[in-house]
Design an enzyme around this catalytic site. Structure first.
Site, short mmCIF file in Angstrom:
data_model
loop_
_atom_site.label_atom_id
_atom_site.label_comp_id
_atom_site.label_asym_id
_atom_site.label_seq_id
_atom_site.Cartn_x
_atom_site.Cartn_y
_atom_site.Cartn_z
N GLY A 131 0.82 -1.21 0.00
CA GLY A 131 0.00 0.00 0.00
C GLY A 131 0.86 1.25 0.00
O GLY A 131 2.06 1.19 -0.21
N GLU A 177 9.75 3.02 -2.14
CA GLU A 177 9.18 3.07 -3.49
C GLU A 177 8.75 4.51 -3.79
O GLU A 177 9.12 5.07 -4.81
CB GLU A 177 7.97 2.12 -3.58
CG GLU A 177 7.26 2.13 -4.93
CD GLU A 177 5.98 1.29 -4.93
OE1 GLU A 177 5.50 0.91 -3.84
OE2 GLU A 177 5.44 1.04 -6.02
#
Ligand SMILES: [Zn+2]
Length: 341
Positions: free
Chosen positions: A171, A201
């Site tokens: 998520g 990320e």
């Protein structure tokens, strides 16, 4: 220049970062959407291509969750899982650690035992009928908070299916600090599961440090921003903590602006064990073979270099020693035969 795609297509591969629902091909999504007509997901595979074009990471999460909403019965789960394995077999993926988010299904009313039986049935069928060995990583959907963390840890530890090898966290990263998940990772690790959170990320290298220190990460999902911190790169290399790099995903979610600017080359140059993966392949219009092609271009790899990349995937996996040995031998045999043609 040699066309490496035929070599890549036949190369036996391991995939370590690929999501269960995120691997649903447009055909399967269309089929599920037709079975659940109250969903807002298009039922036409062509319309799905537009639907899967993301404006940013938040939009990607929104679309992803609307597909999650299509998985409503154990039969949906079993079909999806087996179909994903079929797509893997077509690419000569021989082993995959599939990231499964059980909370998304159980919180929508799928009975938890039925869910576990469905994935395990599909896993056994995939191995027997398709020759694809599947293992599970149960991940916490970070956006659902600590309740989801508690539930995921409980399902992983108390209902532990045979194929479960690791515990993860996915998520959004922005606004979802990693350290709060430490108690849940501690429980999973104490139960013998490996720690594989997403980190770095969409946020900086500090998140990767958090994942290493607080969640005791043994591999990092993405870790893209690690290249901003030379000390971190050196740490990853020294401790042999692999990165699960997913180049096309990083472009689709705008985590990296341009494929040519992807930092995979710097990771390799720093001595980090790099694996290449597809993340949510149909949603990003890719597959693992295409990602190997991208890696070959970015890293300037020939057949031997690609075989070494495939070997990295096996080395970084949680496959047992015999399984690793067998798969590494398959890669070597295939490569020697190809080069001797
Ligand atoms: Zn991912």
């Amino acid at each position: 220049m040699t066309d490496l795609h035929p070599f890549i297509a036949g190369l036996p591969k391991a995939e370590l970062h690929v999501h269960h629902v995120g691997s649903a091909s447009p055909r399967i999504v269309a089929e599920l959407a037709a079975r659940h007509p109250d969903s807002k997901v298009p039922t036409d595979p062509e319309a799905l291509v537009d639907y899967f074009t993301f404006t940013d990471f938040a939009h990607f999460i929104e679309v992803y969750l609307s597909v999650v909403d299509l998985i409503r019965t154990p039969e949906d789960v079993r079909l999806l899982t087996f179909e994903v394995a079929r797509d893997m077999a077509r690419q000569n993926i021989r082993y995959a650690e599939l990231t499964v988010t059980p909370y998304s299904s159980t919180s929508r009313g799928i009975p938890e035992v039925g869910f576990m039986e469905a994935i395990e049935d599909a896993r056994k069928a995939a191995e027997a009928e398709l020759g694809v060995v599947l293992r599970w990583c149960f991940d916490i959907p970070g956006e659902a908070g600590l309740r989801a963390a508690e539930e995921t840890a409980r399902l992983a530890v108390d209902l532990r299916p045979e194929g479960l090898v690791s515990f993860g966290l996915g998520g959004p990263e922005i606004g979802v600090p990693r350290p709060q998940f430490k108690p849940y990772f501690d429980r999973a690790i104490d139960a013998g599961l490996h720690s594989v959170p997403h980190a770095g990320e969409t946020t900086g290298p500090g998140t990767v440090w958090d994942a290493l220190r607080d969640l005791r990460a043994e591999r990092i999902g993405h870790g893209t921003s690690s290249v901003q911190d030379p000390e971190l790169l050196a740490h990853l290399a020294e401790h042999r903590i692999p990165l699960e790099v997913c180049p096309t995903s990083n472009i689709a979610t705008r985590a990296v602006a341009d494929l040519d600017e992807h930092p995979v080359k710097e990771m390799v140059a720093a001595g980090v064990l790099v694996t290449v993966n597809s993340d949510d392949p149909p949603m990003f219009g890719t597959d693992l073979n295409q990602e190997y092609g991208v890696a070959a271009r970015l890293l300037g790899l020939d057949e031997r270099g690609l075989a070494a990349l495939a070997r990295n995937g096996v080395e970084a996996s949680f496959l047992d020693a015999d399984g690793k040995k067998r798969l590494l031998a398959e890669i070597d045999t295939y490569t020697s035969a190809w080069l001797a043609r």
